[in-house]
Structures are given as C-alpha cells and as structure tokens.
Design a protein around this motif. Structure first.
Motif, PDB file in Angstrom:
ATOM      1  N   VAL A 391      47.068  49.283  46.661  1.00 37.33           N
ATOM      2  CA  VAL A 391      46.384  48.098  47.174  1.00 37.33           C
ATOM      3  C   VAL A 391      47.316  46.906  46.988  1.00 37.33           C
ATOM      4  O   VAL A 391      47.866  46.686  45.907  1.00 37.33           O
ATOM      5  N   GLY A 392      47.478  46.123  48.060  1.00 36.37           N
ATOM      6  CA  GLY A 392      48.475  45.057  48.016  1.00 36.37           C
ATOM      7  C   GLY A 392      48.146  43.934  47.060  1.00 36.37           C
ATOM      8  O   GLY A 392      49.025  43.453  46.327  1.00 36.37           O
ATOM      9  N   LYS A 393      46.874  43.507  47.043  1.00 35.23           N
ATOM     10  CA  LYS A 393      46.465  42.379  46.218  1.00 35.23           C
ATOM     11  C   LYS A 393      45.124  42.700  45.566  1.00 35.23           C
ATOM     12  O   LYS A 393      44.153  43.043  46.246  1.00 35.23           O
ATOM     13  N   LEU A 394      45.048  42.576  44.251  1.00 36.24           N
ATOM     14  CA  LEU A 394      43.796  42.689  43.522  1.00 36.24           C
ATOM     15  C   LEU A 394      43.369  41.299  43.064  1.00 36.24           C
ATOM     16  O   LEU A 394      44.127  40.616  42.387  1.00 36.24           O
ATOM     17  N   VAL A 395      42.164  40.902  43.469  1.00 33.54           N
ATOM     18  CA  VAL A 395      41.600  39.638  43.011  1.00 33.54           C
ATOM     19  C   VAL A 395      40.373  39.979  42.169  1.00 33.54           C
ATOM     20  O   VAL A 395      39.347  40.434  42.687  1.00 33.54           O
ATOM     21  N   ALA A 396      40.471  39.796  40.870  1.00 29.91           N
ATOM     22  CA  ALA A 396      39.370  40.086  39.950  1.00 29.91           C
ATOM     23  C   ALA A 396      38.582  38.794  39.734  1.00 29.91           C
ATOM     24  O   ALA A 396      39.140  37.784  39.299  1.00 29.91           O
ATOM     25  N   VAL A 397      37.278  38.851  40.038  1.00 28.08           N
ATOM     26  CA  VAL A 397      36.464  37.634  40.068  1.00 28.08           C
ATOM     27  C   VAL A 397      35.425  37.672  38.956  1.00 28.08           C
ATOM     28  O   VAL A 397      34.629  38.611  38.868  1.00 28.08           O
ATOM     29  N   GLY A 398      35.416  36.626  38.101  1.00 24.41           N
ATOM     30  CA  GLY A 398      34.393  36.528  37.082  1.00 24.41           C
ATOM     31  C   GLY A 398      34.952  36.387  35.688  1.00 24.41           C
ATOM     32  O   GLY A 398      36.058  35.885  35.489  1.00 24.41           O
ATOM     33  N   GLY A 399      34.166  36.873  34.704  1.00 24.15           N
ATOM     34  CA  GLY A 399      34.511  36.680  33.308  1.00 24.15           C
ATOM     35  C   GLY A 399      35.212  37.856  32.669  1.00 24.15           C
ATOM     36  O   GLY A 399      36.218  38.363  33.177  1.00 24.15           O
TER      37      GLY A 399
END
Length: 470
Positions: A391-399
């Motif tokens: 996967v090219g980009k991982l955006v982890a959202v939250g705490g």
C-alpha cells in the motif's frame, strides 16, 4: 405487518387497552419506533432511551395516523400498556412469524453478516417475495421490527442476528425461530466483550442449537473453512450443509480469481450443478459470502444457474460497505467505514491492493473497537499487512489505536512519508486533499464509532462522481 386488531395485539403481548374506543380497530401499517416513520394504521412502540422518551411523542403519532401506541404507561391517547415494551414487541413478533407461511432464514458470524444478508435477499427475491433486515438492525429491537414488516405475501424472511454476549442469539431465535440457520465465521470482532474466540463460537453456535431437527426441515449451513464453525455440526439436530472452498464443502468455489478491478470471479459448485459467477462487489472476501448465500438459495430450491445469475448481478444494499466512487479526475474512493474488525480490515486491504495495481494506493484507517487485550497486537498486524501488500500511503487516524497501526507499519519497514498518524478526520481530509493525484485509489475504513465515513464523503463531495456499487 399482517393486519391484527388492537384487542388481539393486547392479548398477544399481555397488555391492557387504554383510551381505545374500538378495540376491533386494526393495525394495518408498519410497526415503528421512530415517530417520523409513522403512517396511517401504524403501531408506534414507545421506548425510553437515554435522551428521548418515546411516550412524549404519543399524541403526535396518533395525530399522524397511528392506530395506537405500545407503551409502558397510559399516554392519554389509544394505547396498549405493558410491563415491558421490549418483551411485548418480541412477543408480537413471535406471534406474527408463527402466523406467516414464510420460511425464516437466520444468519450470524463475526464478519460479513450484513453483506451476506444483502446477497441472500437479492438472490431469494428472484424466487419469491422476501423481507430482510435493513442495514444491520440485528438486535433485540431491530430484529422483531423487521419480522413485523412481513406480510401475507412474504415467502422468505431473512434475519441477521448479532450478539454481544452468551445467550443473545438464543433470545433472538426464541423470538423468531428459524428453519434455516447460517453461521459465517468466528473471528475477533467484539473479542474484548466475549473474552476469547471460543466464547464467540459458543455464542454464535446458539443459532444452530435453535433450529428444528432434520426431520422437521431444519437446515444448518456452516462454513467448512472455519474449524470453529464446522465443529458446530455437533450442536444441532438439523441437517448440516457445508459451504466454502474446501473440497468437502457441499457448495464450494473453484478457480477463484480477483480481477484488476478488485471484483472476484469463480466457478460455483452445488449438489445440483455448476455455473460461473463474476461479482459486482469488491474484494475476495465476498466469495465466502456468496457461497453462503448460494447454499441458502440451493436449499430453498434454486438452481445453480439461477443462483449464479443473481450473485453476478447483486450489489450492496447497505451504505459504507466497500462503496466505490469513481471521481472525474480518476481518483477512486472506497468507503468501507461502516465498521471494522481484524478480519474485515485484512479483506479490505487485499481488495485495495487488487484494485490499485499500477496505481498509487492509500489506506486511511482508524480504530477497530472492542478488541480488549488483543487491540495492540491486532492493530500492529494490520499496519504490517498494509506494508506487505505494498500500500502506497497509510494514514492512521485517531488516538492510541491509530498510533499502533502506524507503529506496525513502521516496524515492517514503512519509512519516511509512507505512513503518517493524524489526530482526527479533518486532519486526514486536509492531508488527502493536498496530496491526492489523479488515478489514486483510497480505502477508508474503521469502526463505526470513529466516524471515518466523513473522510470518504469529503473526498467525493461536489465531484459529481458516480457510485459504482451500493
């Protein structure tokens, strides 16, 4: 609902009539709990919630045409008063399904319940009138409300059953006794509440325990590829049918392929014949869901060709489940933000990898809730899988949980800008809007409580994109 008089309903639920001039008046409309859904002839069910008391709407719903209110206290308008509204609603549902000539199909599992229910409904609708659970209203309130929406014309009633603990599915099968019971899988969804997969299996297996014996027409449809589900065969007196990719499955898939679009194709084998299936849905995990639906349909008299045609034409009936939008600039947004657990997260990432061949891929991920002591390990594993799938980009959202996703990716070798942790949905939206380029594929997925669907909606808002699958 089938037409019942207020007097008959009061008798069925053990209630008392109040302010009803004519008890012979019939409920001919829907049974609803939302005052906005009332129509002429409805029965309004007044639940007391944390913030809203349904009894406060009694006068307005009768003015809108409701025949009466099912309530726990007199409300000054026609009402059937009972000790417990939820218990009364369940008793009414049990009475109605016993009156119906419909075949009741119930299904449960840790992942894929709603998608599979949608497939079963679309296949069976080709054979006869079918009523099914809307969305994922699969609890002690949503299930009886669905059952009560059936009419005399209904021939199949498809009910999704969820559980938050031992005994929940047993309660639901007592309300609406199924003839056909389907168990999809035993995973780690809600493992924090249950305490372990064995406890989850115990709870899910209550469905097959509630089936009639084989000589009375009971059929248990079990996943041959899941050992904990397959073992449930010993817990039922119903006839057992196996589905899966195992060679021992009665209904199975062969030659499974995933097209460049991310849509699966396979050869469907049933005891009565074979046929080719090419699905509109996205992700290889839908093969198992399709086989489950095929097993149900075969048991209810449909041929392999009929089933294959229906599966090939079926879409998603529920929002935010691999909902694909193609933007005019070539960006593909995959909104799978309704819910998430480790199994469904892995399946969605694999679908993203298939859809994104030759394109830049983004995984915008958030917390998987209710994992208890397994939370750290499971989030770490998902982050690692994103890297292994390129996967090219991982955006982890939250705490905290999001930080574990990024940590897993980092430890698997995701350096520099390949993974990022942002604090909230707005930060994710800002990042994506600034960095997306034509041709990118974006997956958005997290547990419902995270509200990550706002990211997907922001990405397609005002683009006049066309939703490919709903």
């Amino acid at each position: 609902m089938i037409a019942l008089s207020l007097a008959e309903i009061a008798s069925v639920v053990g209630g008392q009539t109040h302010d009803i001039p004519d008890p012979s008046v019939q409920v001919t409309g829907r049974v609803v709990r939302d005052s906005r859904e009332v129509e002429p002839g409805s029965l309004f069910v007044a639940f007391v919630g944390e913030r809203v008391d349904g009894h406060d709407f009694a006068a307005s719903v009768v003015e809108a045409g409701a025949a009466a209110v099912l309530a726990s206290r007199p409300v000054g308008v026609p009402a059937i008063v009972v000790d417990d509204v939820q218990t009364a609603l369940g008793a009414l549902a049990r009475h109605v399904v016993e009156r119906l000539g419909a075949t009741l199909v119930a299904l449960t599992g840790s992942a894929g319940k709603t998608s599979t229910k949608d497939l079963i409904a679309q296949v069976l609708q080709r054979k006869a009138p079918t009523v099914y659970t809307p969305g994922s209203l699969n609890n002690e309130i949503g299930l009886p409300l669905t059952a009560l929406s059936a009419t005399e014309e209904t021939r199949f009633l498809v009910l999704e059953m969820g559980a938050r603990g031992i005994g929940h599915i047993r309660y639901l099968t007592d309300l609406t006794p199924p003839k056909v019971g389907l168990v999809l899988n035993v995973g780690t969804a809600h493992i924090g509440e249950f305490g372990g997969r064995e406890q989850i299996a115990q709870a899910k297996g209550e469905l097959v325990e509630g089936l009639p014996p084989a000589d009375a027409g009971g059929v248990a449809i079990l996943n041959a590829d899941d050992p904990l589900v397959r073992a449930m065969a010993s817990r039922t007196k119903a006839r057992v049918i196996l589905f899966g990719e195992s060679g021992e499955a009665d209904v199975r898939a062969e030659n499974v392929t995933l097209m460049e679009s991310g849509q699966p194709a396979f050869r469907l084998h049933t005891p009565s014949g074979c046929s080719e299936v090419t699905m509109r849905l996205y992700g290889e995990h839908h093969v198992s869901n399709a086989l489950a639906a095929a097993a149900v349909a075969h048991e209810l008299g449909m041929s392999a060709d009929e089933i294959a045609t229906a599966l090939s034409e079926a879409g998603s009936l529920s929002r935010w489940r691999m909902e694909v939008t193609e933007r005019p600039d070539g960006v593909t947004v995959v909104n799978d933000a309704y819910n998430a657990n480790p199994e469904s997260m892995r399946a969605a990432l694999r679908a993203l990898a298939a859809m994104g061949k030759g394109r830049r891929t983004w995984a915008v991920l958030g917390q998987m809730a209710e994992l208890g002591d397994e939370a750290l390990a499971e989030h770490d594993a998902v982050g690692r899988l994103a890297v292994r799938l390129n996967v090219g980009k991982l955006v982890a959202v939250g705490g905290r949980e999001a930080s574990w996703l990024q940590l897993g990716a980092y430890n698997e070798g995701s350096w520099g800008e390949e993974s990022v942790h942002v604090s909230d949905t707005q930060a994710a939206i800002d990042l994506l809007r600034s960095q997306l380029r034509p041709g990118d594929v974006v997956l958005v997925k997290a547990s419902r409580s995270v509200g990550l669907e706002r990211v997907a909606e922001a990405l397609v808002e005002g683009t006049e994109g066309e939703v490919a699958v709903r």
